[in-house]
Structure formats: structure tokens, C-alpha cells
Design an enzyme around this catalytic site. Structure first.
Site, short mmCIF file in Angstrom:
data_model
loop_
_atom_site.label_atom_id
_atom_site.label_comp_id
_atom_site.label_asym_id
_atom_site.label_seq_id
_atom_site.Cartn_x
_atom_site.Cartn_y
_atom_site.Cartn_z
N LYS A 172 -4.72 2.75 -2.73
CA LYS A 172 -3.87 2.19 -1.67
C LYS A 172 -4.67 1.97 -0.39
CE LYS A 172 0.06 1.83 -3.89
NZ LYS A 172 0.59 0.50 -4.21
N SER B 79 0.86 -1.18 0.00
CA SER B 79 0.00 0.00 0.00
C SER B 79 0.90 1.24 0.00
CB SER B 79 -0.91 -0.07 1.23
OG SER B 79 -1.68 1.09 1.35
N TYR C 174 -4.69 7.45 -6.54
CA TYR C 174 -3.63 6.70 -5.85
C TYR C 174 -3.92 6.47 -4.37
CZ TYR C 174 1.13 5.19 -4.68
OH TYR C 174 2.23 4.47 -4.23
N1 LIG Z 1 8.75 4.47 -3.98
C1 LIG Z 1 7.88 5.00 -3.15
O1 LIG Z 1 8.10 6.11 -2.60
C2 LIG Z 1 6.62 4.26 -2.79
C3 LIG Z 1 5.90 4.67 -1.65
C4 LIG Z 1 4.73 3.99 -1.30
C5 LIG Z 1 4.30 2.92 -2.05
N2 LIG Z 1 4.99 2.54 -3.16
C6 LIG Z 1 4.48 1.39 -3.93
O2 LIG Z 1 5.49 0.40 -4.02
C7 LIG Z 1 5.26 -0.42 -5.17
C8 LIG Z 1 6.59 -0.64 -5.88
O3 LIG Z 1 7.08 0.60 -6.32
P1 LIG Z 1 8.64 0.95 -6.29
O4 LIG Z 1 8.81 2.13 -5.42
O5 LIG Z 1 9.47 -0.24 -6.06
O6 LIG Z 1 8.78 1.49 -7.81
P2 LIG Z 1 9.68 1.00 -9.03
O7 LIG Z 1 11.12 0.93 -8.64
O8 LIG Z 1 9.32 1.89 -10.17
O9 LIG Z 1 9.16 -0.48 -9.32
C9 LIG Z 1 7.89 -0.71 -9.87
C10 LIG Z 1 7.81 -2.18 -10.29
O10 LIG Z 1 6.50 -2.43 -10.80
C11 LIG Z 1 6.63 -3.03 -12.10
N3 LIG Z 1 5.53 -2.62 -12.96
C12 LIG Z 1 5.11 -1.35 -13.23
N4 LIG Z 1 4.12 -1.39 -14.14
C13 LIG Z 1 3.92 -2.71 -14.45
C14 LIG Z 1 3.07 -3.39 -15.34
N5 LIG Z 1 2.21 -2.73 -16.13
N6 LIG Z 1 3.13 -4.74 -15.41
C15 LIG Z 1 4.02 -5.42 -14.63
N7 LIG Z 1 4.87 -4.84 -13.77
C16 LIG Z 1 4.82 -3.50 -13.69
C17 LIG Z 1 7.97 -2.53 -12.64
O11 LIG Z 1 8.48 -3.49 -13.55
P3 LIG Z 1 8.57 -3.34 -15.16
O12 LIG Z 1 8.69 -1.87 -15.47
O13 LIG Z 1 9.78 -4.16 -15.50
O14 LIG Z 1 7.30 -3.95 -15.64
C18 LIG Z 1 8.81 -2.54 -11.38
O15 LIG Z 1 9.33 -3.81 -11.14
C19 LIG Z 1 4.18 0.30 -5.99
O16 LIG Z 1 2.95 -0.36 -5.82
C20 LIG Z 1 4.13 1.70 -5.37
O17 LIG Z 1 2.85 2.27 -5.49
C21 LIG Z 1 6.14 3.17 -3.53
#
Ligand SMILES: NC(=O)c1ccc[n+]([C@@H]2O[C@H](COP(=O)([O-])OP(=O)(O)OC[C@H]3O[C@@H](n4cnc5c(N)ncnc54)[C@H](OP(=O)(O)O)[C@@H]3O)[C@@H](O)[C@H]2O)c1
Length: 275
Positions: A163, A139, A159
Site C-alpha cells: 500500500k 491504498s 500489505y
Molecule cells: N475494508 C478496509 O478496512 C480497508 C482499509 C484500507 C484499504 N482497503 C482496501 O480497499 C480495497 C477494497 O477492499 P474492500 O474493503 O472494499 O473489500 P471487499 O468488500 O472484500 O471488496 C474487495 C473487492 O475486490 C475484488 N477482488 C478480490 N480479489 C480479486 C481478484 N483476484 N480478482 C478480481 N477482483 C478481486 C472483490 O471481488 P470478487 O470477489 O467478486 O472478485 C471485491 O469486489 C482493497 O484494495 C483493500 O486493500 C480496505
């Protein structure tokens, strides 16, 4: 006994890669899902060399409705059962709701909500029948704090709501299944170093955040793994975000919103300075 297997979506980057490493370090085999197959292969090799675990590589676009069934079929065809699921894949939907196309919003919901639920719906019955399962839904702290335009212009108007649904879903599914040793947890990270803010265009602002606002993907994955093992329904990683979310609960809503507007002004100033 065969090693347990966890499906990790979004394993090619950031929090998903960290979750794959965390589960592998505890001896789990992996089913790695994302669109960038080369990265999944590299991670699989690294996990084999470091922890001796096996990985299935499953390239898939989780914005497509067919993806959850396709993913589960690959695991079934390999003769494995799914003992764990980390629903993590995701990206923001930059732009305000009324200014973006509905098809983009619908795609966002498919990726960030519907396919999380569909995957959980496909794997939960088998877990319950076998008496073991671990499901983590990634989330966000934005689900627990007042919304701000400064955030939603990058991540999307839907968003925080998307979440929030994952938190309530995790809570309800855990209630349903915990007696069968199927634990369901939501982990709600704040700003985390990953590619997320490069993809949604918020990097110039986020790179100016004070250091104590930033989490590492490893911290988030450790918090999530620990939560699901202990049967904790919601985990907010990091002392700063624990403090913020506790404050938000304790303060009257209008005060919380006023504080968020002040923070928003600071972000807007940073944005101005970064342009
Ligand atoms: N970073 C933050 O500050 C933060 C904070 C709170 C929550 N989150 C949540 O954490 C989760 C992971 O994000 P992250 O921060 O690790 O970002 P990230 O580094 O951009 O990683 C996102 C991942 O999701 C995959 N993805 C995106 N679109 C996709 C699709 N259409 N089909 C399959 N895979 C897909 C990407 O892989 P490919 O591009 O190779 O497909 C990548 O592996 C998300 O749900 C995000 O909302 C992040």
C-alpha cells in the site's frame, strides 16, 4: 460528446461498489471488474435505473498477469476509451510471511501491486494524449502508520509495503502527468465496513472496534473522487485517521511504534475475548 468511462476494479463489493456509484452519480459510464459477475450485473442495472449510465461487465481474476490486457481489450472492443481508472480490487494475505507459501505471496503482489501498475501503464498514455484522465489507487492508512503484528497477521506482512508503494507511485505519476490534465490520487482508508475483514478472518476483532474507528465505503469513495478531481495526491478519509496520521508524522518513530504496540495489546485482548 460521449460520456466518460471509468474502469472500477473490485466493483462487486465494498469500496469498489461505492466508487462505481460515486462516478455514476457524476454521469460517468462504468466498466465493472471483479470475479463475481452476478453482482456486477446487479450493480449495472441499479446504476442504469438511478443515473441512466451504461456499464460494461468484465469478469476477471486480477491475480492473473493476463487480466489487465484482457480488461482493456474488452473496453477497446466495445469502441470506448478509458478516461478513469479506480485500482481498488484486493484482499489480504492472512498469515505471517515466513509461514506462508511464496506462491501465495507472489499472487498477493500480482493482485495488490503489479496489476494496479499494469492497468495504469496501459491507460495512462491514451489519457495523456487526449488531455484528460483520472486515476485513483486505493491504498491504506497502514501505509502511513507503524506496522503491527495484530494487523499483518490478517492482511499480510507485505500489505503495508504494497500500500505504501501505491502512495509513492501515485505521487510520482501525478507529477509526470498532471500538466496533461491527468490526475492521479491515492486514497488511504482506515478500517472500513466491507467484506474485506470477512475474507481475511479479522471480523471478530474489527466488529469490536470503537465506532469512530470505522469508515463507510461511501465516505472513502467520496473522499477519493473529490481528491482526484481537485488533483490532491493523497487523501486520508475521516477525522480520526487524519488525526492519527498527523500524530504519526509529528511523533518520533520510537514513540509511534510504542503507541502502536499498546494498541496491538488492546486488539489481542479483544481477540482473546472474541474467541
Ligand atoms: N475494508 C478496509 O478496512 C480497508 C482499509 C484500507 C484499504 N482497503 C482496501 O480497499 C480495497 C477494497 O477492499 P474492500 O474493503 O472494499 O473489500 P471487499 O468488500 O472484500 O471488496 C474487495 C473487492 O475486490 C475484488 N477482488 C478480490 N480479489 C480479486 C481478484 N483476484 N480478482 C478480481 N477482483 C478481486 C472483490 O471481488 P470478487 O470477489 O467478486 O472478485 C471485491 O469486489 C482493497 O484494495 C483493500 O486493500 C480496505
Amino acid at each position: 460528446m460521449a460520456r466518460r468511462l471509468v474502469v472500477v476494479t473490485g466493483a462487486s463489493s465494498g469500496i469498489g461498489t461505492a466508487f462505481a456509484r460515486e462516478f455514476a452519480s457524476h454521469g460517468w459510464d462504468l466498466a465493472l471488474v471483479a470475479r463475481r459477475e452476478d453482482r456486477l450485473k446487479d450493480l449495472a442495472e441499479e446504476m442504469k435505473a438511478r443515473y441512466g449510465v451504461e456499464s460494461l461487465i468484465i469478469p476477471a481474476d486480477l491475480a492473473k498477469a493476463s487480466a489487465p490486457k484482457d480488461i482493456v481489450k474488452v473496453v477497446d472492443d466495445a469502441g470506448r476509451q478509458i478516461d478513469g481508472l479506480v485500482n481498488n480490487a484486493g484482499a489480504g494475505q492472512p498469515g505471517f510471511f515466513a509461514e506462508t507459501k511464496w506462491t501465495d505471496q507472489a499472487r498477493f503482489l500480482q493482485l495488490m501491486v503489479t496489476n494496479y501498475l499494469a492497468l495504469a501503464h496501459l491507460v495512462a498514455p491514451g489519457m495523456a494524449e487526449r488531455g484528460f484522465g483520472r486515476i485513483i489507487n486505493v491504498s491504506s492508512v497502514s501505509a502511513l502508520l507503524p506496522s503491527a503484528n495484530a494487523h499483518t497477521r490478517f492482511s499480510g506482512t507485505l500489505y503495508p509495503g504494497a500500500k505504501s508503494l501505491l502512495i509513492k507511485f501515485s505521487e510520482a505519476l501525478h507529477l509526470e502527468l498532471s500538466a496533461k490534465n491527468v490526475h492521479v490520487s491515492a486514497v488511504a482508508p482506515g478500517y472500513t465496513w466491507s467484506e474485506f475483514h470477512d475474507v481475511n478472518g479479522a471480523r471478530p476483532v474489527v466488529s469490536q472496534m470503537p465506532k469512530f474507528w470505522m469508515l463507510t465505503a461511501e465516505e472513502v469513495a467520496k473522499a477519493g473522487y473529490d481528491a482526484v478531481e481537485r488533483g490532491v495526491v493523497l487523501r486520508v478519509p475521516g477525522a480520526w485517521y487524519k488525526f492519527l496520521t498527523a500524530m504519526s508524522k509529528a511523533l518520533p518513530d520510537p514513540v509511534g511504534r510504542a503507541l502502536m504496540r499498546m494498541q496491538e495489546k488492546r486488539m489481542a485482548a479483544r481477540m482473546g475475548a472474541a474467541q
